[in-house]
Structure formats: C-alpha cells, structure tokens
Write a protein that holds these residues in place. Structure first.
Motif, PDB file in Angstrom:
ATOM      1  N   LEU A 279       0.821  -1.213   0.000  1.00 33.82           N
ATOM      2  CA  LEU A 279       0.000   0.000   0.000  1.00 33.82           C
ATOM      3  C   LEU A 279       0.856   1.264   0.000  1.00 33.82           C
ATOM      4  CD1 LEU A 279      -2.964  -0.878   2.397  1.00 33.82           C
ATOM      5  CD2 LEU A 279      -3.106  -0.380  -0.050  1.00 33.82           C
ATOM      6  N   GLU A 280       1.971   1.218   0.705  1.00 28.73           N
ATOM      7  CA  GLU A 280       2.848   2.386   0.772  1.00 28.73           C
ATOM      8  C   GLU A 280       3.338   2.820  -0.604  1.00 28.73           C
ATOM      9  OE1 GLU A 280       3.106  -0.311   2.648  1.00 28.73           O
ATOM     10  OE2 GLU A 280       2.438   0.528   4.576  1.00 28.73           O
ATOM     11  N   ASP A 281       3.387   1.875  -1.544  1.00 26.39           N
ATOM     12  CA  ASP A 281       3.860   2.190  -2.886  1.00 26.39           C
ATOM     13  C   ASP A 281       2.923   3.149  -3.623  1.00 26.39           C
ATOM     14  OD1 ASP A 281       6.114   0.517  -2.651  1.00 26.39           O
ATOM     15  OD2 ASP A 281       4.912  -1.243  -3.181  1.00 26.39           O
ATOM     16  N   LEU A 282       1.677   3.227  -3.179  1.00 27.03           N
ATOM     17  CA  LEU A 282       0.705   4.096  -3.846  1.00 27.03           C
ATOM     18  C   LEU A 282       1.101   5.571  -3.747  1.00 27.03           C
ATOM     19  CD1 LEU A 282      -0.938   1.430  -3.664  1.00 27.03           C
ATOM     20  CD2 LEU A 282      -2.936   2.822  -3.101  1.00 27.03           C
ATOM     21  N   VAL A 303      -3.234  -8.299  -4.276  1.00 26.48           N
ATOM     22  CA  VAL A 303      -3.480  -6.896  -4.624  1.00 26.48           C
ATOM     23  C   VAL A 303      -3.921  -6.157  -3.357  1.00 26.48           C
ATOM     24  CG1 VAL A 303      -4.742  -5.320  -6.116  1.00 26.48           C
ATOM     25  CG2 VAL A 303      -4.192  -7.625  -6.933  1.00 26.48           C
ATOM     26  N   PRO A 304      -3.028  -5.431  -2.701  1.00 25.90           N
ATOM     27  CA  PRO A 304      -3.330  -4.827  -1.391  1.00 25.90           C
ATOM     28  C   PRO A 304      -4.486  -3.832  -1.396  1.00 25.90           C
ATOM     29  CG  PRO A 304      -0.969  -4.810  -1.811  1.00 25.90           C
ATOM     30  CD  PRO A 304      -1.633  -5.207  -3.099  1.00 25.90           C
ATOM     31  N   THR A 305      -4.812  -3.271  -2.575  1.00 25.50           N
ATOM     32  CA  THR A 305      -5.906  -2.305  -2.638  1.00 25.50           C
ATOM     33  C   THR A 305      -7.285  -2.962  -2.537  1.00 25.50           C
ATOM     34  OG1 THR A 305      -5.675  -2.419  -5.032  1.00 25.50           O
ATOM     35  CG2 THR A 305      -4.671  -0.522  -3.925  1.00 25.50           C
ATOM     36  N   VAL A 316     -17.540  -0.857  -7.838  1.00 21.85           N
ATOM     37  CA  VAL A 316     -16.248  -0.163  -7.750  1.00 21.85           C
ATOM     38  C   VAL A 316     -16.159   0.668  -6.474  1.00 21.85           C
ATOM     39  CG1 VAL A 316     -14.734   1.550  -8.866  1.00 21.85           C
ATOM     40  CG2 VAL A 316     -16.052  -0.051 -10.267  1.00 21.85           C
ATOM     41  N   PHE A 317     -14.979   0.664  -5.871  1.00 17.50           N
ATOM     42  CA  PHE A 317     -14.658   1.630  -4.825  1.00 17.50           C
ATOM     43  C   PHE A 317     -13.277   2.183  -5.115  1.00 17.50           C
ATOM     44  CE2 PHE A 317     -13.470  -2.579  -3.211  1.00 17.50           C
ATOM     45  CZ  PHE A 317     -12.157  -2.397  -2.810  1.00 17.50           C
ATOM     46  N   ASP A 318     -12.990   3.363  -4.609  1.00 21.46           N
ATOM     47  CA  ASP A 318     -11.690   3.991  -4.813  1.00 21.46           C
ATOM     48  C   ASP A 318     -10.828   3.884  -3.569  1.00 21.46           C
ATOM     49  OD1 ASP A 318     -12.626   4.683  -7.299  1.00 21.46           O
ATOM     50  OD2 ASP A 318     -11.904   6.740  -7.211  1.00 21.46           O
ATOM     51  N   ASP A 322      -2.912   8.577  -0.590  1.00 19.66           N
ATOM     52  CA  ASP A 322      -2.149   9.061   0.556  1.00 19.66           C
ATOM     53  C   ASP A 322      -2.518   8.370   1.864  1.00 19.66           C
ATOM     54  OD1 ASP A 322      -0.662  10.994  -0.906  1.00 19.66           O
ATOM     55  OD2 ASP A 322      -2.453  12.260  -0.964  1.00 19.66           O
ATOM     56  N   THR A 323      -3.823   8.145   2.049  1.00 21.37           N
ATOM     57  CA  THR A 323      -4.280   7.582   3.325  1.00 21.37           C
ATOM     58  C   THR A 323      -4.606   6.099   3.233  1.00 21.37           C
ATOM     59  OG1 THR A 323      -6.594   8.114   2.869  1.00 21.37           O
ATOM     60  CG2 THR A 323      -5.251   9.826   3.932  1.00 21.37           C
ATOM     61  N   PHE A 324      -4.693   5.563   2.022  1.00 19.04           N
ATOM     62  CA  PHE A 324      -5.038   4.156   1.764  1.00 19.04           C
ATOM     63  C   PHE A 324      -6.445   3.811   2.249  1.00 19.04           C
ATOM     64  CE2 PHE A 324      -0.412   3.969   3.215  1.00 19.04           C
ATOM     65  CZ  PHE A 324       0.065   4.429   2.002  1.00 19.04           C
ATOM     66  N   THR A 325      -7.259   4.803   2.418  1.00 16.98           N
ATOM     67  CA  THR A 325      -8.627   4.574   2.872  1.00 16.98           C
ATOM     68  C   THR A 325      -9.571   4.531   1.679  1.00 16.98           C
ATOM     69  OG1 THR A 325      -8.924   6.955   3.203  1.00 16.98           O
ATOM     70  CG2 THR A 325      -8.276   5.642   5.128  1.00 16.98           C
ATOM     71  N   GLU A 326     -10.734   3.938   1.912  1.00 17.98           N
ATOM     72  CA  GLU A 326     -11.722   3.803   0.840  1.00 17.98           C
ATOM     73  C   GLU A 326     -12.465   5.110   0.598  1.00 17.98           C
ATOM     74  OE1 GLU A 326     -15.870   1.419  -0.017  1.00 17.98           O
ATOM     75  OE2 GLU A 326     -14.335   0.425   1.210  1.00 17.98           O
ATOM     76  N   LEU A 327     -12.673   5.401  -0.675  1.00 15.87           N
ATOM     77  CA  LEU A 327     -13.459   6.548  -1.108  1.00 15.87           C
ATOM     78  C   LEU A 327     -14.612   6.050  -1.985  1.00 15.87           C
ATOM     79  CD1 LEU A 327     -10.542   8.867  -2.311  1.00 15.87           C
ATOM     80  CD2 LEU A 327     -11.782   9.061  -0.142  1.00 15.87           C
ATOM     81  N   PRO A 328     -15.620   6.857  -2.194  1.00 12.39           N
ATOM     82  CA  PRO A 328     -16.669   6.478  -3.145  1.00 12.39           C
ATOM     83  C   PRO A 328     -16.072   6.282  -4.534  1.00 12.39           C
ATOM     84  CG  PRO A 328     -17.354   8.361  -1.822  1.00 12.39           C
ATOM     85  CD  PRO A 328     -15.908   8.148  -1.532  1.00 12.39           C
ATOM     86  N   ALA A 329     -16.708   5.474  -5.333  1.00 13.96           N
ATOM     87  CA  ALA A 329     -16.218   5.207  -6.693  1.00 13.96           C
ATOM     88  C   ALA A 329     -16.040   6.502  -7.473  1.00 13.96           C
ATOM     89  CB  ALA A 329     -17.205   4.302  -7.424  1.00 13.96           C
ATOM     90  N   PHE A 330     -14.873   6.649  -8.080  1.00  8.90           N
ATOM     91  CA  PHE A 330     -14.519   7.804  -8.916  1.00  8.90           C
ATOM     92  C   PHE A 330     -14.619   9.109  -8.119  1.00  8.90           C
ATOM     93  CE2 PHE A 330     -17.157   4.723 -11.428  1.00  8.90           C
ATOM     94  CZ  PHE A 330     -16.083   3.975 -11.877  1.00  8.90           C
ATOM     95  N   GLY A 331     -14.340   8.994  -6.807  1.00  5.59           N
ATOM     96  CA  GLY A 331     -14.433  10.160  -5.927  1.00  5.59           C
ATOM     97  C   GLY A 331     -13.344  11.176  -6.171  1.00  5.59           C
ATOM     98  N   LYS A 332     -12.179  10.715  -6.629  1.00  4.59           N
ATOM     99  CA  LYS A 332     -11.054  11.604  -6.930  1.00  4.59           C
ATOM    100  C   LYS A 332     -10.421  11.139  -8.227  1.00  4.59           C
ATOM    101  CE  LYS A 332      -8.897  13.103  -2.577  1.00  4.59           C
ATOM    102  NZ  LYS A 332      -7.658  12.880  -1.775  1.00  4.59           N
ATOM    103  N   GLN A 333      -9.990  12.064  -9.032  1.00  2.00           N
ATOM    104  CA  GLN A 333      -9.325  11.687 -10.269  1.00  2.00           C
ATOM    105  C   GLN A 333      -7.987  11.014  -9.983  1.00  2.00           C
ATOM    106  OE1 GLN A 333     -10.904  11.831 -13.154  1.00  2.00           O
ATOM    107  NE2 GLN A 333      -9.221  10.774 -14.152  1.00  2.00           N
ATOM    108  N   THR A 334      -7.378  11.372  -8.866  1.00  4.98           N
ATOM    109  CA  THR A 334      -6.053  10.829  -8.539  1.00  4.98           C
ATOM    110  C   THR A 334      -6.126   9.521  -7.765  1.00  4.98           C
ATOM    111  OG1 THR A 334      -6.009  12.172  -6.529  1.00  4.98           O
ATOM    112  CG2 THR A 334      -4.974  13.097  -8.507  1.00  4.98           C
TER     113      THR A 334
END
Length: 411
Positions: A279-282, A303-305, A316-318, A322-334
């Motif tokens: 995960l740190e590699d992200l 696949v750690p993600t 899908v989830f994002d 930086d934090t390795f936490t889950e976001l809503p799908a397509f919540g951030k472009q990055t």
C-alpha cells in the motif's frame, strides 16, 4: 439415481446453474433408466422453471427425495438436508474461516460433500470451472471502470447484457488512448481476459517492449509468475520451488506499476507468496495505475488495494493514494478505482452455465455411472459423518483449533 438441481440459497442468490434445460433433456434421454433429473423451482435462476418444463424436466418444490443435490455456491446451513450427497463449491479446502460452520454442519448431518473444485483428470488438471467467464466479465468490467473514470466511453453493465454476443457488441464502443494494460496470470481466467482485450483490438506486446517502449496505441502484456517474482537470495526463479515454497520469493512487480494504467489481476495467489506491491507504494509519483480489476479478489491478498469485495450492484470503490482509505467510486481523479467482484461469472449466467454443464456432461456424469470412481473419491471431502482420508488435514479447522482468513473463488 435421482439428481436434483437445487435453488441457490446464498444471498445474494447466484443465477448460475449446473445444467441448462437442453443439457438435462439430452442427459435424461441418453441415460434413461439410469439417471433421472429434477429441478427445484427458483425465481432467480437464469433459466426459468418454464424453460425446464418445456424441455421435459420436472420442476418440484421439494427436492429432498433426490439422491444427489447439485448447486453452485455454498448451501446455507439451515437448508442442508441430512444424509444426502451434495455437489457445490464449498470454499472449505483452504480452511476458509467463514465456512468452518458450514463444514461442521455437513459432518453433523452425515452429508457426503463433493466439491467441483476437486474434480480433476489423471494429470491433476481441473475439469470443471468457471474461470474463462470470470476472465471475460472481469476484463469487461475493468474496461467499463476505465470508461466511467475517464468519461471516454459508456458501456452497459455486463449483467445488463443478455449474453456473450451482446457483450461483443458493447465492446465496439470502447475507444482507448495509448494506455498500457498489465495482466497477471496464464490460466483459464487470464485466457478469458485476453479474449476480451483481443476483441477490442488492443495489441499484445512482449514484457520487455511493454516496459521500455512508447506506443501510439493501447497495448497489453500478460505476465506469468516468473515475470514478477524472484528468489530473495539470487534473483532466480524455479517454478516447482516457487509453488512449493513461495515464501522464498519476493515481488518485483513495481516496474510494471510505473508504466501501466490498468492492472487486471487474474493469477491464482498462495497466501505465502509475495504481494504484487505494498500500500505504501501508492504514494510514489511513479505509481501510475489508475484502475485495478482484481478478478482474484483475495482480501489482503496479492493486490493490497482490495480492502473488501465489491458487488454487482456496487462494483467499484476507490482507494486514496495518501491515506489508503476507501473513497466512493470515482471520488477523486487521482485515486485508484478498484473492481473486486467475487462472483463475476454470474453476470453472464446463461453462457457460463452452458459451458459449465458441457464440462460436467463430459467429465462428471461418466464418473457418476462407474461402480467405483477414483475421480469422485478424490473430490469427496466428507462421507459417513467424517472427513475422508484426503482431507483429514481439515480436522483442526473443523475442531476450531486453527484460524484462517484465506478466501478463494471457484475460478
């Protein structure tokens, strides 16, 4: 022998079935006087009760009179019928903790359990599996995810397509920039992935070229275990040693994450083997993956993600880089968008069931008619209220003296 196709009880219910109506009709005619077939009524099965009835197969509401009961997914404990023989994907042979109580109940109810995953030929190769369809749907979903994230094209969801032909028509909509797609695995699942990528017209390239060359078109490469695992001591690779002692190896997959936009993970993973990345590699600016289609769907696996399983309803989830936490799908472009559905073949249930039934017709039914079948013996986990010799290693698992979290699908 009376063979019954049971209604799937696991929630959400799987739409797949062991045999199609036409296949059962053919089997009933061929083995008249030896085998008879019955189907338990179901409102969710991909083939309707009426389709079976029109094929001459009796549909019943009580299946308990049958000798062999065939399903797909795990049977809920409360629905198990004692003193019967069952055939389904039990997900117990690797000591999956969430199915410990299921195996305990099977033993308590004096059930003989045969597992599809254990049906193998004389060379030890599995004879029945849904792997190709997991690959087809997984690759399609990976492209759907990329289309949603980029806004470049919009495909129907796979489960909205009637069959494989409609999937092919949908794939004509795919318009990709010169991205790179990396695929792990060389088995049934990966072959299904390759089938889809080739249909889209994405060019396959060698690993070396994939890593160092720029292409003005989308390309993909397929990796075997030797392409991204190396022995810790000297960087070498020995296939037999890797399978027997994967803990002696480390991953060097990061070089692919630096040049790839999409990862389609289709390789079986042993919990002792290294993860593809950490995960740190992200957080690295060199980590270029934007979409991950994890067909293997191992939680805390290769696949750690893949923090959790996603669903057909919510595919899908994002993951925040930086934090390795889950976001809503397509919540951030990055962020990294992850598709990790664990029952992919059920999105194309009619096609998947048809191929599965053909495999069973060829490899399972003849064994069933033998007076003594070594193939079925080796695929039988429990009999006469006890574990069979092949699976006596599960005793500590059944007795709750071990705790395992490994999970695998039936691909």
């Amino acid at each position: 022998m009376k063979i019954g196709l049971i209604k799937e009880g696991k929630i959400p219910a799987d739409k797949r079935v062991s045999f199609t109506p036409d296949q059962l009709a053919a089997l009933a005619e061929k083995y008249a006087g030896q085998l008879s077939f019955f189907v338990e009524s179901s409102q969710v099965r991909c083939f309707t009760d009426l389709e079976y009835q029109e094929a001459g197969i009796e549909v019943v509401y009580d299946i308990s009179f049958c000798d062999l009961l065939m399903g797909i997914k795990e049977v809920p404990i409360e629905q198990l019928i004692e003193n019967k023989t069952y055939l389904f994907f039990s997900h117990t042979i690797k000591k999956q903790s969430h199915n410990r109580k299921l195996l305990q109940a099977i033993l308590e109810k004096n059930i003989s359990l045969i597992d599809y995953e254990l049906l193998k030929d004389q060379q030890g190769n599995r004879t029945v599996a849904f792997g190709r369809w997991a690959g087809i749907v997984g690759a399609y979903n990976g492209l759907w995810t990329y289309g949603q994230k980029s806004g470049l094209f919009d495909l129907k969801r796979a489960f909205e397509c009637f069959d494989r032909e409609e999937i092919k028509r949908e794939l004509r909509k795919v318009q990709l920039p010169p991205i790179k797609i990396v695929v792990t695995g060389t088995g049934r699942v990966a072959k299904g992935v390759k089938e889809v990528l080739d249909e889209v017209g994405i060019r396959s390239v060698q690993q070396k070229d994939f890593l160092v060359q720029y292409f003005d078109e989308p390309v993909y490469t397929v990796l075997s275990g030797s392409d991204y695992n190396r022995r810790k001591t000297d960087g070498g690779f020995d296939k037999e040693e890797f399978y027997n002692s994967p803990d002696k190896y480390e991953s060097h997959f990061l070089k692919y994450t630096e040049v790839s936009d999409i990862l389609i993970a289709a390789a079986y993973w042993d919990h002792r083997a290294p993860k593809l990345f950490q995960l740190e590699d992200l957080r690295s600016e060199d980590f270029s993956l934007s979409v991950i289609a994890d067909i293997t769907c191992d939680i805390n696996g290769s696949v750690p993600t893949t923090l959790r399983v996603s669903t057909i309803a919510d595919p899908v989830f994002d993951i925040d880089r930086d934090t390795f936490t889950e976001l809503p799908a397509f919540g951030k472009q990055t962020s990294i968008s992850v598709m990790a559905i664990d029952n992919l073949p059920t999105e194309l249930p009619r096609d998947a069931s048809d191929e599965f039934g053909s495999q069973l017709t060829t490899h399972f039914i003849p064994e069933l008619l033998q007076e003594k079948s070594s193939v079925l013996e080796k695929a039988t986990i429990t009999k006469d209220g006890d574990l069979t010799i092949e699976f006596i290693y599960l005793k500590d698992y059944v007795d709750e003296r071990e705790n395992f979290e490994k999970d695998d699908e039936e691909y």
